[in-house]
Design a protein around this motif. Structure first.
Motif, PDB file in Angstrom:
ATOM      1  N   LEU A 171       0.781  -1.325  -0.070  1.00 46.93           N
ATOM      2  CA  LEU A 171      -0.075  -0.095  -0.037  1.00 46.93           C
ATOM      3  C   LEU A 171       0.892   1.024   0.007  1.00 46.93           C
ATOM      4  CD1 LEU A 171      -2.671  -0.984   2.650  1.00 46.93           C
ATOM      5  CD2 LEU A 171      -2.949  -1.185   0.207  1.00 46.93           C
ATOM      6  N   ALA A 175      -3.004   5.111   1.458  1.00 46.51           N
ATOM      7  CA  ALA A 175      -3.974   3.808   1.643  1.00 46.51           C
ATOM      8  C   ALA A 175      -3.481   3.099   3.064  1.00 46.51           C
ATOM      9  CB  ALA A 175      -3.493   2.783   0.514  1.00 46.51           C
ATOM     10  N   ARG A 176      -2.130   3.205   3.673  1.00 45.95           N
ATOM     11  CA  ARG A 176      -1.808   2.735   4.708  1.00 45.95           C
ATOM     12  C   ARG A 176      -2.474   3.346   5.789  1.00 45.95           C
ATOM     13  NH1 ARG A 176       4.113   0.427   5.194  1.00 45.95           N
ATOM     14  NH2 ARG A 176       4.534  -0.453   3.097  1.00 45.95           N
ATOM     15  N   ARG A 178      -5.394   4.929   5.670  1.00 43.18           N
ATOM     16  CA  ARG A 178      -6.709   4.599   5.588  1.00 43.18           C
ATOM     17  C   ARG A 178      -6.913   3.044   6.226  1.00 43.18           C
ATOM     18  NH1 ARG A 178      -6.593   7.193   0.519  1.00 43.18           N
ATOM     19  NH2 ARG A 178      -6.455   4.879  -0.441  1.00 43.18           N
ATOM     20  N   ASN A 179      -5.935   2.258   5.889  1.00 49.64           N
ATOM     21  CA  ASN A 179      -6.069   0.845   6.467  1.00 49.64           C
ATOM     22  C   ASN A 179      -5.858   0.573   7.854  1.00 49.64           C
ATOM     23  OD1 ASN A 179      -5.833  -2.000   5.792  1.00 49.64           O
ATOM     24  ND2 ASN A 179      -3.985  -1.901   6.349  1.00 49.64           N
TER      25      ASN A 179
END
Length: 238
Positions: A171, A175-176, A178-179
């Protein structure tokens, strides 16, 4: 105690001689690494004091931290994530190579720690599903010997991973974030001292550590530092 340890060390070296995990040559200095491979380990001697990002020279805050300070107070990562340490880390984390884990733990114990000492070390937790799959929490297994060496208590249950997340490896930074958003929580009734360290094996963008730090800060912890064995030399952060 020292009179007992030395004969035991000599006996170990005779029965099970240290062997370099990278090239197969004889190990040295009580490590499963030869002197040549150990000399290649990428030390993180010049870095940002705030996020440990490798830099040409040491600074109090890199450009990214000046633009947006992280939710923790200071960072320590004695190594850069690069050859050959990255190979040992991959074998430990994904290949269940516990000998590589012991070597990494020993390397961390030999590094010079920060002057400001925390009252507690909290390893970044795994979700129970990932823990069942892997069999161990790599951050916890690194934290335990480091805590003993520094005489700092380690709590494995202070933080919880309240929901499963996909692996961060592939990611990007956004994205990290959000993850891992909302993926961590404090165990109910867990008392915390005013100075706590969050510990992980590798720090890449810092998204996981940042989310954990926010949880601790919201709980009233005055100072949160982050420690990682290695820091990825990437400028794409937060």
């Amino acid at each position: 105690m020292e009179a007992l340890v030395r004969p035991l060390s000599r006996l170990h070296a005779w029965l099970l001689p240290w062997r370099c995990l990278l090239c197969g040559d004889a190990g040295g200095d009580g490590l499963d690494l030869c002197h040549a491979c150990a000399a290649e380990l990428p030390r993180n001697t010049s870095c940002c004091a705030c996020c440990a990002l490798p830099l040409p020279s040491a600074v109090a805050m890199c450009g990214a931290c000046q633009r947006k300070p992280p939710p923790w107070d200071a960072a320590w990562a004695p190594f850069r994530y690069g050859w050959p340490l990255d190979r040992l880390e991959a074998r430990y984390k994904f290949g269940r190579d516990l000998a590589a884990g012991r070597t990494l733990a020993r390397l961390w114990q030999c590094a010079v720690p920060p002057v400001a000492r925390p009252a507690l070390i909290l390893p970044v937790p795994l979700h129970r599903a990932r823990l069942r799959q892997r069999g161990y929490n790599q951050a916890l297994e690194l934290a335990r010997p480091l805590g003993r060496a520094l005489d700092i208590p380690v709590r494995h249950d202070g933080l919880l991973r309240s929901r499963a997340t996909v692996a961060q490896t592939e990611l990007d930074a956004a994205a990290r974030r959000r993850n891992v958003y909302g993926a961590f929580a404090l165990r109910d009734g867990a008392p915390l001292p005013p100075h706590v360290v969050l510990l992980d094996d590798v720090m890449t963008t810092g998204a996981t550590l940042a989310e954990c730090a926010r949880v601790l800060k919201r709980a009233g912890v005055a100072r949160v530092d982050v420690w990682a064995l290695a820091r990825a030399p990437s400028s794409r952060q937060r």
